[in-house]
Design a protein around this motif. Structure first.
Motif, PDB file in Angstrom:
ATOM      1  N   THR A  75       4.447  -0.057   4.965  1.00  0.00           N
ATOM      2  CA  THR A  75       2.468  -0.726   4.279  1.00  0.00           C
ATOM      3  C   THR A  75       3.231   0.505   3.289  1.00  0.00           C
ATOM      4  O   THR A  75       2.442  -0.319   2.276  1.00  0.00           O
ATOM      5  CB  THR A  75       1.789  -0.852   4.921  1.00  0.00           C
ATOM      6  N   ALA A  76       2.524   1.295   3.501  1.00  0.00           N
ATOM      7  CA  ALA A  76       2.362   2.248   1.382  1.00  0.00           C
ATOM      8  C   ALA A  76       3.090   2.206   0.960  1.00  0.00           C
ATOM      9  O   ALA A  76       2.572   2.153  -0.255  1.00  0.00           O
ATOM     10  CB  ALA A  76       2.106   3.855   2.636  1.00  0.00           C
ATOM     11  N   LYS A 102       7.164  -2.803  -3.857  1.00  0.00           N
ATOM     12  CA  LYS A 102       6.471  -2.258  -4.294  1.00  0.00           C
ATOM     13  C   LYS A 102       7.307  -2.126  -5.842  1.00  0.00           C
ATOM     14  O   LYS A 102       5.995  -1.518  -6.954  1.00  0.00           O
ATOM     15  CB  LYS A 102       5.456  -1.520  -3.655  1.00  0.00           C
ATOM     16  N   LEU A 103       7.284  -1.636  -4.937  1.00  0.00           N
ATOM     17  CA  LEU A 103       8.590  -0.785  -6.884  1.00  0.00           C
ATOM     18  C   LEU A 103       9.130  -1.900  -7.710  1.00  0.00           C
ATOM     19  O   LEU A 103       8.949  -1.689  -9.370  1.00  0.00           O
ATOM     20  CB  LEU A 103       9.668  -0.702  -6.249  1.00  0.00           C
ATOM     21  N   LEU A 104       9.459  -3.597  -6.863  1.00  0.00           N
ATOM     22  CA  LEU A 104       9.678  -3.883  -7.974  1.00  0.00           C
ATOM     23  C   LEU A 104       8.409  -4.782  -8.562  1.00  0.00           C
ATOM     24  O   LEU A 104       8.061  -5.677  -9.460  1.00  0.00           O
ATOM     25  CB  LEU A 104      10.224  -5.139  -7.200  1.00  0.00           C
ATOM     26  N   ILE A 105       7.476  -5.283  -8.204  1.00  0.00           N
ATOM     27  CA  ILE A 105       6.520  -5.898  -8.019  1.00  0.00           C
ATOM     28  C   ILE A 105       5.541  -4.285  -9.272  1.00  0.00           C
ATOM     29  O   ILE A 105       5.007  -4.830 -10.491  1.00  0.00           O
ATOM     30  CB  ILE A 105       4.963  -5.197  -7.282  1.00  0.00           C
ATOM     31  N   ILE A 106       5.708  -3.519  -9.123  1.00  0.00           N
ATOM     32  CA  ILE A 106       5.058  -2.212 -10.394  1.00  0.00           C
ATOM     33  C   ILE A 106       6.038  -2.018 -11.488  1.00  0.00           C
ATOM     34  O   ILE A 106       5.180  -2.673 -13.118  1.00  0.00           O
ATOM     35  CB  ILE A 106       4.577  -1.069  -9.345  1.00  0.00           C
ATOM     36  N   MET A 107       6.953  -2.455 -11.275  1.00  0.00           N
ATOM     37  CA  MET A 107       8.210  -2.924 -12.544  1.00  0.00           C
ATOM     38  C   MET A 107       8.132  -3.999 -13.515  1.00  0.00           C
ATOM     39  O   MET A 107       7.551  -3.502 -14.981  1.00  0.00           O
ATOM     40  CB  MET A 107       9.882  -2.782 -12.308  1.00  0.00           C
ATOM     41  N   TYR A 149      -3.339  -3.084 -13.827  1.00  0.00           N
ATOM     42  CA  TYR A 149      -3.104  -3.681 -12.995  1.00  0.00           C
ATOM     43  C   TYR A 149      -1.762  -2.923 -12.557  1.00  0.00           C
ATOM     44  O   TYR A 149      -1.944  -2.339 -10.883  1.00  0.00           O
ATOM     45  CB  TYR A 149      -2.089  -4.786 -13.075  1.00  0.00           C
ATOM     46  N   ALA A 150      -0.495  -2.605 -12.878  1.00  0.00           N
ATOM     47  CA  ALA A 150       0.257  -1.560 -12.442  1.00  0.00           C
ATOM     48  C   ALA A 150      -0.226  -0.269 -11.399  1.00  0.00           C
ATOM     49  O   ALA A 150      -0.222   0.529 -10.594  1.00  0.00           O
ATOM     50  CB  ALA A 150       0.729  -1.173 -13.243  1.00  0.00           C
ATOM     51  N   ALA A 151      -1.261   0.097 -12.472  1.00  0.00           N
ATOM     52  CA  ALA A 151      -2.442   1.497 -11.829  1.00  0.00           C
ATOM     53  C   ALA A 151      -2.940   1.222 -10.596  1.00  0.00           C
ATOM     54  O   ALA A 151      -2.943   2.145  -9.756  1.00  0.00           O
ATOM     55  CB  ALA A 151      -3.384   1.999 -12.825  1.00  0.00           C
ATOM     56  N   LEU A 183      -0.431   0.765  -7.933  1.00  0.00           N
ATOM     57  CA  LEU A 183       0.104   1.929  -7.614  1.00  0.00           C
ATOM     58  C   LEU A 183      -0.816   3.309  -6.700  1.00  0.00           C
ATOM     59  O   LEU A 183      -0.509   3.491  -5.560  1.00  0.00           O
ATOM     60  CB  LEU A 183       0.674   2.662  -8.848  1.00  0.00           C
ATOM     61  N   PHE A 184      -2.242   3.231  -6.929  1.00  0.00           N
ATOM     62  CA  PHE A 184      -2.983   4.132  -6.445  1.00  0.00           C
ATOM     63  C   PHE A 184      -3.730   3.575  -5.497  1.00  0.00           C
ATOM     64  O   PHE A 184      -3.904   4.290  -4.465  1.00  0.00           O
ATOM     65  CB  PHE A 184      -4.036   4.593  -7.540  1.00  0.00           C
ATOM     66  N   SER A 185      -3.444   2.244  -5.183  1.00  0.00           N
ATOM     67  CA  SER A 185      -4.147   1.927  -3.487  1.00  0.00           C
ATOM     68  C   SER A 185      -2.876   1.877  -2.902  1.00  0.00           C
ATOM     69  O   SER A 185      -3.638   1.523  -1.544  1.00  0.00           O
ATOM     70  CB  SER A 185      -4.192   0.118  -3.809  1.00  0.00           C
ATOM     71  N   SER A 186      -1.583   2.629  -3.196  1.00  0.00           N
ATOM     72  CA  SER A 186      -0.434   3.002  -2.293  1.00  0.00           C
ATOM     73  C   SER A 186      -1.680   3.846  -1.334  1.00  0.00           C
ATOM     74  O   SER A 186      -1.239   3.572   0.193  1.00  0.00           O
ATOM     75  CB  SER A 186       0.214   2.735  -2.690  1.00  0.00           C
ATOM     76  N   VAL A 187      -1.566   4.615  -2.625  1.00  0.00           N
ATOM     77  CA  VAL A 187      -2.386   6.265  -1.340  1.00  0.00           C
ATOM     78  C   VAL A 187      -4.053   6.006  -0.125  1.00  0.00           C
ATOM     79  O   VAL A 187      -3.702   6.668   0.064  1.00  0.00           O
ATOM     80  CB  VAL A 187      -2.575   7.160  -2.646  1.00  0.00           C
ATOM     81  N   LEU A 188      -4.700   4.902  -0.979  1.00  0.00           N
ATOM     82  CA  LEU A 188      -6.022   4.424  -0.040  1.00  0.00           C
ATOM     83  C   LEU A 188      -5.205   3.022   0.911  1.00  0.00           C
ATOM     84  O   LEU A 188      -5.747   4.244   2.192  1.00  0.00           O
ATOM     85  CB  LEU A 188      -6.589   3.572  -0.854  1.00  0.00           C
TER      86      LEU A 188
END
Lengths: 106, 476
Positions: free
Chosen positions: B374-375, B386-391, B401-403, B406-411
């Motif tokens: 999930t993370a 998630k990589l596909l989405i951020i790319m 939005y990419a940021a 990315l940072f919500s993965s940490v949350l």
């Protein structure tokens, strides 16, 4: 579209909007589960009316009839399921007053 | 032939409900499980004779057209996996054969609705099958008649009907403008009058209705109540697939084949998606109940799918489809874990449960795999989506939005690790020393789902090439 059907459309739309406001008010103002269901019914009826009027105005009466008949059937099914839930709530708690049921926090 | 995926579960329901002996009705879970396995096999082995044959027996009686493409295949596989898991776990959790029988019927009925929703090419049929799925889920939630579950079901009914009303209003406006309800005709009609006020209103209403169904942030009030109060095996089904098909997938399909990606709509969808990600993750941090936390996590992950969808490039939509599939797998896995914990400890409250890791090793470790996926930790499947989405977001120059993504993965990692520490690591509470591992069915399901997550992550070149990237052509 012809002028008289345009005026018919706007009159009917005003009525539909009134019905929707009534339905939403009914859902928001009541603490009784059955009355909330009645509010939902009013909302659905408003949409049904709009569909009929739209069918009349655009000369697609057959399409509108097919949609509305299907819609009525679906509405009955949803209401039966909802009624079942309300009945179970009543059997369990001996009340259908929302104020005594708030176990869940939003 | 693909219509068989609608007709077959219907036929199974009808045969099961014929007045046979009870011994036959006991076979219900077996038949249901077989159907889902068949559906999964049809997608994985992809027999051309089945998918390319356009023979449609329903067309003889109804104006019912349907089509399948790469995006539908992803959805069919997710439905099959989650349905299979729900059948196994539900049949294991319910001891009463009558209840078990009802459960299978309702699951199959919801599947009829979802499979049809994946295929239909008509706005009104979409609405009809949405209601089929919704009614089956109302009853599934309320089935065990727990106090919270009844209340959650009622909340869901009210919000779902309001969503339906919005969609029907939108439908009426679209009929007014275009005079038709099929995707193609509506699309052509919209092209003819792009600036009409009615069209804008219709789009906004339909999208809002779908947001309610999908549980995206401004309309998410029902999600935690329903997921937390419904029995866990029902939550598996609801969180894993029902809200994804009836909210997110239909939004995808409508944007791709009816409304098209228009800048203002894209802005709204991306903003709502990002809001969902952040609010869902922050609310999940504050939860004290495992299932409630999973519900908020679900809202947050749906946010990723919606955000990618709003981006609108082919790569982003492929990423959204992949994340939808991954979410179906890992969220089902986490809810199966919740079912295992609930069965053994009688509660999923994090304060009352601790140190289960040494007592329930499989449940503990599969939950680690699910939360890492999930993370978005490599090499698990969640990382690649998630990589596909951020790319895709970066390619479209949506850096903000990419940021956020990315940072919500940490949350995500933060709330899941705090859950894991409280529930599975550390020393058991008093009275928890004698907890045993969950039953063999639950353990088996957990291992299968964890295997899919790890497998899809390690074999990502294959998965991407044959399964996910073809989705791009749907958009193109």
């Amino acid at each position: 579209m012809p002028v008289e059907s345009v005026s018919l459309f706007w009159t009917a739309s005003a009525f539909v909007i009134l019905m929707m406001i009534a339905g939403i008010y009914c859902i928001l103002a009541t603490f009784n589960l059955t009355r909330a269901l009645i509010g939902i019914e009013i909302l659905m009826k408003a949409v049904t009316l709009l569909l009929i009027v739209v069918g009349h105005v655009t000369q697609h009466t057959a399409l509108a009839q097919a949609l509305v008949i299907t819609l009525i059937v679906i509405e009955v099914v949803v209401m039966v399921a909802a009624g079942g839930v309300v009945l179970s709530v009543f059997r369990k708690n001996k009340t259908i007053d929302v104020r005594r049921l708030r176990n869940l926090k939003g | 032939m693909a219509t068989l995926l609608i007709l077959l579960p219907l036929a199974i329901i009808m045969v099961l409900n014929l007045p046979f002996k009870d011994a036959f009705k006991r076979a219900a879970p077996f038949l249901g499980g077989c159907f889902y396995l068949l559906q999964a096999a049809l997608v994985v082995f992809h027999p051309a004779a089945f998918w390319d044959d356009i023979y449609n027996p329903l067309e003889a009686f109804f104006a019912f057209e349907c089509s399948t493409d790469a995006l539908s295949l992803v959805l069919f596989l997710s439905i099959a996996i989650v349905g299979f898991v729900a059948v196994l776990v539900g049949a294991h959790a319910l001891k009463n054969p009558r209840q078990r029988f009802f459960l299978i019927n309702l699951l199959l009925l919801a599947t009829v609705g979802m499979n049809a929703n994946v295929m239909v090419t008509d706005l009104f049929s979409t609405y009809v099958f949405l209601e089929v799925t919704a009614v089956a889920s109302f009853i599934l939630i309320a089935m065990m008649k727990g106090e919270g579950a009844l209340e959650g079901a009622f909340k869901y009914i009210i919000l779902s009907v309001i969503a339906s009303v919005m969609m029907l209003l939108s439908l009426a406006l679209l009929v007014l403008v275009t005079g038709q309800t099929s995707f193609e005709a509506v699309r052509a009609g919209l092209g003819a009058s792009p600036e009409s006020l009615f069209v804008k209103m219709a789009m906004i209403l339909f999208v809002c209705g779908l947001f309610v169904k999908g549980g995206v942030v401004p309309f998410h009030a029902w999600v935690p109540d329903v997921y937390a109060s419904a029995p866990s095996f029902v939550s598996v089904f609801l969180a894993g697939i029902v809200t994804k098909v009836s909210g997110v997938y239909i939004l995808m399909r409508l944007l791709v084949s009816v409304f098209g990606f228009e800048a203002s709509v894209q802005q709204v969808i991306m903003f709502v998606g990002a809001l969902s990600i952040v609010v869902g993750a922050l609310a999940a941090l504050a939860q004290r109940d495992f299932k409630r936390m999973l519900a908020y996590s679900s809202i947050s992950q749906v946010g990723y799918i919606v955000l990618a969808l709003g981006c609108g490039t082919p790569l982003a939509v492929a990423g959204a489809a992949f994340h939808l599939f991954n979410h179906a797998v890992f969220k089902s896995l986490l809810f199966v874990n919740a079912q295992g914990v609930e069965e053994r400890c009688g509660t999923t409250h994090m304060e009352m449960v601790s140190g289960l890791g040494s007592r329930m090793p499989v449940t503990g470790w599969t939950s680690v795999i699910a939360l890492l996926s999930t993370a978005g930790v490599p090499p698990l499947a969640g990382f690649w989506s998630k990589l596909l989405i951020i790319m895709a977001l970066l390619n479209a120059s949506r850096y903000g939005y990419a940021a956020v993504a990315l940072f919500s993965s940490v949350l995500t990692l933060a709330y899941f690790l705090s859950m894991q520490r409280r529930m599975f690591f550390g020393k058991p509470h008093k009275g928890m020393e004698n907890i045993r591992e969950a039953g063999p069915v639950i353990v088996g399901v957990e291992i299968i789902l964890a295997g899919i997550t790890v497998g899809a992550g390690l074999l990502y070149p294959l998965v991407l090439e044959y399964f996910i990237l073809p989705v791009q052509r749907v958009v193109g």
